[in-house]
Design an enzyme around this catalytic site. Structure first.
Site, PDB file in Angstrom:
ATOM      1  N   GLN A   1       3.275   9.895   1.026  1.00  0.00           N
ATOM      2  CA  GLN A   1       4.526   9.148   1.095  1.00  0.00           C
ATOM      3  C   GLN A   1       5.425   9.400  -0.115  1.00  0.00           C
ATOM      4  O   GLN A   1       6.574   8.969  -0.133  1.00  0.00           O
ATOM      5  CB  GLN A   1       4.261   7.655   1.244  1.00  0.00           C
TER       6      GLN A   1
ATOM      7  N   CYS B   1       6.373   0.021   7.255  1.00  0.00           N
ATOM      8  CA  CYS B   1       5.958   1.170   6.457  1.00  0.00           C
ATOM      9  C   CYS B   1       7.095   1.546   5.523  1.00  0.00           C
ATOM     10  O   CYS B   1       8.258   1.559   5.942  1.00  0.00           O
ATOM     11  CB  CYS B   1       5.623   2.341   7.388  1.00  0.00           C
ATOM     12  N   LEU B   2       6.769   1.856   4.291  1.00  0.00           N
ATOM     13  CA  LEU B   2       7.792   2.251   3.332  1.00  0.00           C
ATOM     14  C   LEU B   2       8.466   3.556   3.732  1.00  0.00           C
ATOM     15  O   LEU B   2       9.578   3.838   3.278  1.00  0.00           O
ATOM     16  CB  LEU B   2       7.195   2.361   1.926  1.00  0.00           C
TER      17      LEU B   2
ATOM     18  N   HIS C   1      -2.266   7.377   7.259  1.00  0.00           N
ATOM     19  CA  HIS C   1      -1.309   8.254   6.577  1.00  0.00           C
ATOM     20  C   HIS C   1      -1.978   9.550   6.142  1.00  0.00           C
ATOM     21  O   HIS C   1      -1.415  10.635   6.317  1.00  0.00           O
ATOM     22  CB  HIS C   1      -0.714   7.567   5.345  1.00  0.00           C
TER      23      HIS C   1
ATOM     24  N   GLY D   1       0.845  -1.183   0.000  1.00  0.00           N
ATOM     25  CA  GLY D   1       0.000   0.000   0.000  1.00  0.00           C
ATOM     26  C   GLY D   1       0.880   1.231   0.000  1.00  0.00           C
ATOM     27  O   GLY D   1       2.040   1.177   0.440  1.00  0.00           O
TER      28      GLY D   1
ATOM     29  N   HIS E   1      -3.980   1.420   7.924  1.00  0.00           N
ATOM     30  CA  HIS E   1      -2.651   2.023   7.844  1.00  0.00           C
ATOM     31  C   HIS E   1      -2.643   3.175   6.836  1.00  0.00           C
ATOM     32  O   HIS E   1      -2.162   4.273   7.133  1.00  0.00           O
ATOM     33  CB  HIS E   1      -1.646   0.936   7.444  1.00  0.00           C
ATOM     34  N   GLU E   2      -3.197   2.927   5.636  1.00  0.00           N
ATOM     35  CA  GLU E   2      -3.191   3.961   4.593  1.00  0.00           C
ATOM     36  C   GLU E   2      -4.115   5.124   4.948  1.00  0.00           C
ATOM     37  O   GLU E   2      -3.775   6.281   4.700  1.00  0.00           O
ATOM     38  CB  GLU E   2      -3.544   3.362   3.233  1.00  0.00           C
TER      39      GLU E   2
END
Length: 187
Positions: free
Chosen positions: A61, A104-105, A150, A56, A146-147
Site C-alpha cells: 500500500q 481501505c486506505l 493485501h 492496518g 484484510h492485511e
C-alpha cells in the site's frame, strides 16, 4: 518497538498506493533480509498508517511489494492490538462469518459490507526475525484477514459480489482519486 519507542515516530509518511495500481493486485515477495531496511519500512508503515488514520497497512500500500504489515487495531471488546508481522501466514480463519463495513486506505472514502470470519490467527516474524503468532477476534480478526489479503494481491472489493460489488465499482469509477474517476468539477 525498537528500544521501547512509539512506533512510527522515526518513520516517514509515504504516499499511499491507490486501487488500480498493479502493485496492489500481485502477490508480494517474502522478506529475506531482516536488517535496517526492514526496520525502516516498518517505521514508515506505522507513520503512514497513523497519518492516514488507519488501523492496518500492508507494505504494497506504499508501493513496496514485500510481505509485511502493521496494525494498531481494537477488537470488539475495545482491547488495543499493536504490532507488525513479516512474512505472515493466515493459519486460521474460522468461527462465524460476519458481513461488516470494511474500508481501505487504498480506496479512500469508500466502504462496503464485506464477509469475514470473526476469528483469525496469523503466524510470521518480527522485524528482527523472531517468530510471532497473532490471535484476533471481531474487528481485529477482520483487520488481520484484510492485511493478509493485501499481501496476496487482493483487496476487500474482491470479496464482494452482486449489488455490493456493482455499487463499489460505480463508487470507484466516480471517485476523484480513481484513474477513471471524475475530476473535481462537481461530478
Amino acid at each position: 518497538m525498537r528500544n521501547g519507542s512509539i512506533p512510527g515516530t522515526r518513520g516517514r509518511v509515504r504516499p499511499l498506493t491507490l486501487f488500480g495500481d498493479p502493485v496492489l493486485h500481485a502477490p508480494c515477495a517474502e522478506v529475506t533480509d531482516f536488517g535496517d531496511e526492514l526496520a525502516a519500512l516498518v517505521e514508515d508503515l506505522f507513520a503512514t498508517m497513523y497519518a492516514a488514520r488507519g488501523v492496518g497497512l500492508a507494505a504494497n500500500q506504499v508501493g513496496e511489494p514485500v510481505r509485511v504489515f502493521v496494525y494498531d487495531c481494537p477488537d470488539d471488546e475495545d482491547v488495543r492490538h499493536l504490532g507488525h508481522v513479516v512474512n505472515p501466514r493466515l493459519v486460521e480463519a474460522d468461527g462465524v462469518v460476519v458481513r461488516g463495513p470494511e474500508g481501505c486506505l487504498s480506496l479512500p472514502g469508500l466502504e462496503a459490507g464485506t464477509p469475514r470470519y470473526d476469528h483469525a490467527v496469523v503466524e510470521g516474524f518480527t522485524m528482527t526475525g523472531e517468530p510471532v503468532t497473532v490471535h484476533g477476534t471481531g474487528f481485529f480478526a477482520r483487520c488481520l484477514q484484510h492485511e493478509c489479503d493485501h499481501l496476496r494481491g487482493r483487496v476487500y472489493a474482491d470479496h464482494l459480489t452482486g449489488w455490493r460489488g456493482r455499487r463499489l465499482r460505480r463508487q470507484v469509477a466516480k471517485a476523484s482519486w480513481s484513474r477513471g474517476g471524475a475530476a473535481s468539477d462537481g461530478e
